[in-house]
Each structure stands twice: as structure tokens, then as C-alpha cells.
Enzyme design. Structure first.
Site, PDB file in Angstrom:
ATOM      1  N   ASP A 253       1.041  -1.162  -0.165  1.00 19.63           N
ATOM      2  CA  ASP A 253       0.140  -0.203   0.191  1.00 19.63           C
ATOM      3  C   ASP A 253       1.019   0.778   0.533  1.00 19.63           C
ATOM      4  OD1 ASP A 253       0.126  -1.394   3.149  1.00 19.63           O
ATOM      5  OD2 ASP A 253       0.650   0.551   2.873  1.00 19.63           O
TER       6      ASP A 253
ATOM      7  N   ASP B 101       1.247   3.390   2.758  1.00 14.87           N
ATOM      8  CA  ASP B 101       0.128   4.813   3.798  1.00 14.87           C
ATOM      9  C   ASP B 101      -0.601   5.017   3.611  1.00 14.87           C
ATOM     10  OD1 ASP B 101       0.708   3.547   6.304  1.00 14.87           O
ATOM     11  OD2 ASP B 101       2.117   6.220   6.050  1.00 14.87           O
TER      12      ASP B 101
HETATM   13  N1  LIG Z   1       0.943   1.482   5.856  1.00 17.03           N
HETATM   14  C1  LIG Z   1       1.385   0.422   6.745  1.00 17.03           C
HETATM   15  N2  LIG Z   1       2.175   0.788   8.150  1.00 17.03           N
HETATM   16  C2  LIG Z   1       2.862   0.349   8.557  1.00 17.03           C
HETATM   17  N3  LIG Z   1       2.484  -1.201   8.703  1.00 17.03           N
HETATM   18  C3  LIG Z   1       1.927  -1.938   7.515  1.00 17.03           C
HETATM   19  N4  LIG Z   1       2.387  -3.073   7.028  1.00 17.03           N
HETATM   20  C4  LIG Z   1       1.933  -3.202   5.483  1.00 17.03           C
HETATM   21  N5  LIG Z   1       1.559  -1.596   5.430  1.00 17.03           N
HETATM   22  C5  LIG Z   1       1.623  -0.803   6.271  1.00 17.03           C
END
Ligand SMILES: Nc1ncnc2[nH]cnc12
Ligand SMILES: CSC[C@H]1O[C@H](OP(=O)(O)O)[C@H](O)[C@@H]1O
Length: 287
Positions: free
Chosen positions: A210, A212
Site C-alpha cells: 500500500d 500508507d
Molecule cells: N502502511 C503500513 N504501515 C505499517 N505497517 C504496514 N504493513 C503494511 N502496510 C503498512
């Protein structure tokens, strides 16, 4: 040819490692409490392997609750000399697209002291070198193997290790980008520190899941979106491991196996008996 025992710690979405033969499950007792689950022992293409799901089967432990010390100690007790960590991470850079692999080479610590991240204490003080927190040799093999199985892979990068379990605020996400960090997760730094203290090589296959919450044209991170990406990409992580394993097992030319040689500062005559016993497996040869 030396034959190292290879540990794999499976993160979110990787709770078992298919393809291993002669598999047995073992419960390991440690002086630091219970590991996340039973260890799965077997061989993969002739290499001795030990697998552990970081959060336990069924994903039962938060990143703060995982007993990292027990997990790493258990690996040591089972003879593991090199650990491959598989982890889901958020991307902090445009070019690290969800579905890509990163093999990070640095960390920034944003944990908050809720987790035990050292074997030292209780009457013995030691400080390992940690400027280069992952094993360069192992990481190079993981990077090359990822390319060989056709993954888009980024060499190096800084992993922000946050406490969680809530994801970051948008302000934090932008701040981490301004640090120059590449990816974000909640687990790997703690393991890397303990693996170094246990003189075990540590390398990471990080799967970008992703953006974030910093990216204006992508949705904010959610578990649902992470699971979707992991489902489609966990097979790639397994292929990388399979590709890497023979080379990883062929003996180590790195310095990870001597990380404690000059680390202890305590006068060994003052170390309490119980502490000495608890650390015998890790430190005994130096005391
Ligand atoms: N955006 C994110 N922040 C923290 N841990 C994660 N693991 C997968 N995506 C994450
Ligand atoms: C399931 S989303 C957040 C969760 O995923 C990552 O776990 P792991 O490193 O074990 O793959 C991240 O660190 C969080 O623990």
C-alpha cells in the site's frame, strides 16, 4: 560445503511454508517465554529449514505483543544461523508500487519501548554494532533471487519500524517521507536487533502492499487492501525463498556470526548465575 540451517519468519499473510519435506512441528521452551507458535522443521530442496509465523497461526499477536526474544532464541536453539524475514510493508515512495519487493538495508526506530528488543540486561551489559543492521551477504542473495523469479525488486531502502497497531497519521506519513525512508512496517527492526545479538544473519523480503496514507491519488492503507495484495503476491515471496535457499545455506562469509565478540562491557565475574544460564546459548562461548 558448510550447510547452514535457514530460518524463515513469516509475517502478515505468510503463516505456512509449503514445499518443505520431512516436516515436524516442535514446541520450543525459552528463558524468555513462549515463541509465537510451534516451529515447523523440515527440508526445502535438501536444505534444513525452520519456519515460524511471526504473529502465530491465525494472526493472534499484535506487533507489540509478539515475543520477539523468544522467537529469535527459539531459532538459535534449533541451530538456525540465517533468518529470512517476510513482511508486508507500506510504501513511502512513488516508485515502490504495491506488489513490488524491497530488500531494505536500514531502519529507523519508531517503537515506544513496549517490546523487549535486547537479550542484555539483568546484570549483563553489551552493545553490538548495528550500523549495518541486516546481513549484506544474505540481502544480496535475496535481491538477486527476487530478480531471477521475475519480481520487481528494489535494492536497499530504509524501513521505518513503528509501534502500531494503528496505522500512521497523515502527518507522520509525510514526516517519514521527509526522513528519506522507503517503507514502513511494525516488526522487522526488533527482530534485526535480536538476531544480531544472537549472531544470526537477518535479511528481509518486504512486500509493498500500500501507499500508507501520504499519496493523494491512492486510498489510505487498510487491512482489506493489504490482504488483497498479499494474497496475490505471497507466492512470489515463497519463490524467492526457494531460489535463494541453496546459496544462503552454502556457508557464511559475513561477520554476523561474531557480532558479540567485543560487545560485552560488564565484568564477567559480576554476571548473576541465572543471567549467565539464560544467555549461555547465545553468549556462553565468550564468558
Ligand atoms: N502502511 C503500513 N504501515 C505499517 N505497517 C504496514 N504493513 C503494511 N502496510 C503498512
Ligand atoms: C496486516 S497490516 C500491518 C501488519 O503487517 C505487517 O506485519 P509483518 O511485518 O509481520 O508482515 C506490519 O508490520 C504490521 O504488523
Amino acid at each position: 560445503m558448510a550447510n547452514e540451517v535457514i530460518g524463515v519468519i513469516g509475517g502478515s499473510g505468510l503463516y505456512e511454508m509449503e514445499g518443505m519435506t520431512g516436516v515436524t512441528q516442535v514446541t520450543v521452551d525459552t528463558p524468555f517465554g513462549r515463541p509465537s507458535d510451534e516451529y515447523v522443521i523440515g527440508t526445502l530442496d535438501g536444505v534444513q529449514m525452520v519456519f515460524l509465523p511471526r504473529h502465530g497461526k491465525g494472526h493472534r499477536f499484535t506487533p507489540s505483543e509478539v515475543n520477539y526474544r523468544a522467537n529469535i532464541y527459539g531459532m538459535k536453539k534449533l541451530g538456525v544461523t540465517r533468518i529470512i524475514s517476510v513482511s508486508a510493508v507500506g510504501s513511502l515512495r512513488e516508485e515502490i508500487v504495491p506488489g513490488h519487493i524491497v530488500v531494505p538495508d536500514q531502519f529507523i526506530d519508531r517503537t515506544r519501548g513496549f517490546r523487549k528488543d535486547t537479550f542484555f540486561g539483568n546484570g549483563i551489559v553489551g552493545h553490538v554494532q548495528f550500523a549495518d543492521p541486516v546481513c549484506g551477504e544474505l540481502s544480496e542473495i535475496l535481491y538477486r533471487s527476487a530478480g531471477e523469479v521475475g519480481a520487481t525488486v528494489h535494492k536497499g531502502g530504509c524501513y521505518i519500524c513503528m509501534e502500531g497497531p494503528a496505522f500512521s497519521t497523515r502527518a507522520e506519513s509525510h514526516m517519514y517521507r521527509s526522513f528519506g525512508a522507503s517503507i514502513i512496517g511494525m516488526t522487522n527492526l526488533t527482530e534485526a536487533k535480536l538476531a544480531r545479538e544472537a549472531e544470526i544473519c537477518y535479511g528481509v523480503i518486504a512486500l509493498s502492499t500500500d501507499y500508507d496514507c501520504w499519496h493523494e491519488s491512492h486510498d489510505d492503507v487498510s487491512v482489506e487492501a493489504i490482504i488483497e495484495i498479499i494474497k496475490n503476491n505471497v507466492a512470489t515471496a515463497k519463490k524467492i525463498i526457494r531460489k535463494a535457499v541453496a546459496q544462503v545455506a552454502a556457508g557464511r562469509g559475513c561477520a554476523c556470526g561474531e557480532a558479540l565478540k567485543y560487545a560485552v562491557i560488564s565484568d564477567t565475574s559480576v554476571i548473576p548465575v541465572e543471567t549467565r544460564e539464560n544467555l549461555d546459548l547465545i553468549l556462553g562461548k565468550y564468558l
